[in-house]
Write an enzyme that holds these catalytic residues in place. Structure first.
Site, PDB file in Angstrom:
ATOM      1  N   HIS A   1       0.968  -1.177  -0.030  1.00 50.33           N
ATOM      2  CA  HIS A   1      -0.063   0.035  -0.056  1.00 50.33           C
ATOM      3  C   HIS A   1       1.043   1.366   0.095  1.00 50.33           C
ATOM      4  O   HIS A   1       0.523   2.388   0.533  1.00 50.33           O
ATOM      5  CB  HIS A   1      -1.095  -0.009   1.181  1.00 50.33           C
ATOM      6  CG  HIS A   1      -1.852  -1.087   1.374  1.00 50.33           C
ATOM      7  ND1 HIS A   1      -3.174  -1.134   0.821  1.00 50.33           N
ATOM      8  CD2 HIS A   1      -1.688  -2.358   2.073  1.00 50.33           C
ATOM      9  CE1 HIS A   1      -3.411  -2.476   1.073  1.00 50.33           C
ATOM     10  NE2 HIS A   1      -2.529  -3.243   1.903  1.00 50.33           N
TER      11      HIS A   1
ATOM     12  N   SER B   1      15.119  20.542 -18.011  1.00 50.06           N
ATOM     13  CA  SER B   1      13.994  21.347 -18.188  1.00 50.06           C
ATOM     14  C   SER B   1      14.414  22.506 -19.108  1.00 50.06           C
ATOM     15  O   SER B   1      15.568  23.075 -18.703  1.00 50.06           O
ATOM     16  CB  SER B   1      13.281  21.759 -16.944  1.00 50.06           C
ATOM     17  OG  SER B   1      12.593  23.054 -17.043  1.00 50.06           O
TER      18      SER B   1
ATOM     19  N   LYS C   1      16.831  21.141 -13.025  1.00 49.92           N
ATOM     20  CA  LYS C   1      16.165  19.864 -13.118  1.00 49.92           C
ATOM     21  C   LYS C   1      16.868  18.628 -13.708  1.00 49.92           C
ATOM     22  O   LYS C   1      17.506  18.821 -14.740  1.00 49.92           O
ATOM     23  CB  LYS C   1      14.659  19.925 -13.913  1.00 49.92           C
ATOM     24  CG  LYS C   1      13.757  21.011 -13.130  1.00 49.92           C
ATOM     25  CD  LYS C   1      12.920  19.931 -12.244  1.00 49.92           C
ATOM     26  CE  LYS C   1      11.771  19.387 -12.940  1.00 49.92           C
ATOM     27  NZ  LYS C   1      11.013  18.612 -11.983  1.00 49.92           N
TER      28      LYS C   1
ATOM     29  N   GLU D   1       9.539   7.529 -17.021  1.00 51.26           N
ATOM     30  CA  GLU D   1       8.026   8.057 -17.229  1.00 51.26           C
ATOM     31  C   GLU D   1       7.631   7.619 -18.743  1.00 51.26           C
ATOM     32  O   GLU D   1       6.530   7.254 -18.882  1.00 51.26           O
ATOM     33  CB  GLU D   1       8.312   9.626 -17.274  1.00 51.26           C
ATOM     34  CG  GLU D   1       8.336  10.141 -15.993  1.00 51.26           C
ATOM     35  CD  GLU D   1       8.349  11.581 -15.867  1.00 51.26           C
ATOM     36  OE1 GLU D   1       8.301  12.183 -16.880  1.00 51.26           O
ATOM     37  OE2 GLU D   1       9.161  12.337 -14.861  1.00 51.26           O
TER      38      GLU D   1
END
Ligand code: ARG
Length: 474
Positions: free
Chosen positions: A155, A276, A282, A289
């Site tokens: 969980h 970025s 970044k 992803e």
């Protein structure tokens, strides 16, 4: 060029030509079709449908055409409908009318299935090899972390401590199943449709077994109508890729989480991350992803083909032309994704200190208390209650389980003695789970060495399959 027209008075409308044209995507089948044509030609000469002399000129032209396709010198033109008509045009340009002789005894209906199956055998073997590389990268990291203890989650909450090698190698075991599914695909689907003709079989292909084995198939389909109508092989391939894609998406999700500054468990190499355009600090886990995102596409492609096939009458129907783009897309996307993910994992640097820091957090050793009582034959429901009471008391007093005093323990349950403290550490919790599938260091070592053996076996199976495919494809 169209492969039909004799019975038509007027030429096709532009709208029809544009709609039905598949050459822009089925051109990928061209190398396989050259191979099939060479074998078909030999058969037609054998059957005396084409003379030996003409056979030699056609063979020479086909080999040349194959080389020109490989080098890019010959490609499809605006007028070509599909890969089959483009190749026949190429042959006709070289041999005149004789080029059209190759069409005897077959139909595009059995030809397209044959090309497509050869494409899939070839590419599924490549996907398996790439999955092997990914497993090797995961195992490389696993072997560096046999004795690192990490929090295990259920969980997304701290559950029980585990060996980090156990955490990493779970992916390798899932990926082995993906390879196994592909081998299973090969066993069931390496059957030739050649000789089915349009749907009824072909008088000029008396020995489809021979052609099948020359093409590198393991057998022949049993029924020509089924053979030209069946696309189970494409559905199953899409399903293999979709399941593999789902596995990769879960790996991706884990690396997105682990590389976040909140976790800081892993640093991804610059070569496998992006920046970025606005925030200079970044470093994003885009590969992970994309692994997560592309799973949607793989599932979509599988669904597309199943919907095309649902309720479709037998015999060839043009709907079946919609079978190829989802397959090409899934194959090409997974082959882009696998090497990127492999590189990202192989070059990742795990931060051992952060990984182990919270191994005992969230009272993840509470199960040890319940198990200790269960070993004393206290019913587990009662043991569980007592362990829960320990957690509650610790939370109230802001202490950890091993800081409970003898009298506090005794008060919670008469069988709870100070002895329990020896068990309230992550090493002992991990070591105690020492069956073959458990998280104990030696169990994980044994499971990973079993994986290594499986990989060697898989590698030799892939190379044997490749040998079975005919010259051009291997
Ligand atoms: N381009 C077609 C396909 O991919 C080839 C088969 C065409 N057959 C036919 N009877 N029109 O399905």
């Amino acid at each position: 060029m169209n492969l039909w027209g004799g019975r038509f008075e007027s030429s096709s409308s532009e709208a029809l030509a544009a709609l039905s044209r598949s050459v822009v995507f089925d051109w990928r089948l061209a190398p396989y079709e050259i191979e099939v044509n060479l074998i078909h030609l030999a058969n037609l000469v054998q059957q005396s449908i084409i003379s030996k002399e003409d056979g030699l000129s056609l063979r020479k032209a086909l080999i040349e055409l194959g080389q020109e396709i490989d080098s890019g010198k010959f490609t499809f033109s605006k007028e070509d409908e599909d890969v089959h008509s483009a190749i026949e045009r190429g042959l006709t340009e070289k041999c005149g009318k004789l080029g059209g002789a190759i069409r005897a005894g077959r139909s595009r209906n059995d030809l397209v299935v044959t090309d497509f199956k050869l494409y899939l055998i070839d590419h599924l073997l490549e996907i398996s090899s790439q999955v092997v590389e990914l497993i090797k990268a995961i195992n490389y990291q696993t072997k560096k972390n046999f004795e690192l203890i990490a929090p295990g989650f259920t969980h997304t909450q701290h559950a029980q401590p585990i060996s980090f090698a156990h955490e990493l190698s779970k992916h390798s075991h899932a990926l082995i199943r993906d390879i196994d599914r592909i081998s299973d695909w090969l066993k069931r689907n390496s059957k030739s449709a050649y000789g089915s003709g349009a749907l009824a079989g072909s008088p000029f292909v008396p020995n489809p077994q021979l052609i099948a084995s020359e093409l590198g198939f393991s057998g022949v389909m049993e029924n020509s109508i089924d053979a030209v109508s069946d696309r189970d092989f494409a559905v199953e391939a899409l399903s293999c890729i979709a399941i593999l894609g789902v596995h990769l998406s879960r790996i991706g999700e884990e690396f997105v989480l682990w590389s976040s500054s909140e976790f800081n468990w892993v640093e991804l190499s610059d070569a496998y991350t992006t920046g970025s355009s606005i925030m200079p600090q970044k470093k994003n886990a885009d590969i992970a992803e994309l692994a997560r995102g592309k799973a949607g596409r793989f599932i979509g492609n599988l669904t597309t083909l199943l919907v095309v096939l649902k309720g479709l009458p037998f015999g060839y129907n043009r709907d079946l032309q919609e079978d190829k783009e989802p397959v090409f897309d899934s194959v090409e996307q997974i082959l882009l994704l696998l090497p990127a993910l492999t590189g990202m994992i192989e070059s990742a640097k795990f931060n051992s200190e952060n990984i182990s820091a919270k191994a005992s957090a969230g009272f993840s050793l509470a199960t040890e208390i319940a198990d200790y009582l269960a070993k004393k034959q206290i019913p587990f429901s009662e043991a569980h209650e007592a362990a829960g009471a320990c957690v509650r008391l610790c939370e109230k007093n802001g202490i950890e389980l091993h800081q409970l005093s003898d009298s506090q323990l005794m008060q919670i349950h008469p069988s709870l003695t100070g002895e329990i403290r020896n068990l309230l550490n992550v090493e002992s919790a991990v070591k105690s789970r020492n069956s073959s599938l458990g998280t104990a260091f030696d169990s994980v070592r044994a499971a990973v060495s079993e994986l290594d053996k499986q990989i060697s076996k898989i590698e030799s199976e892939i190379s044997n399959h490749r040998k079975q495919l005919s010259g051009m494809i291997s």
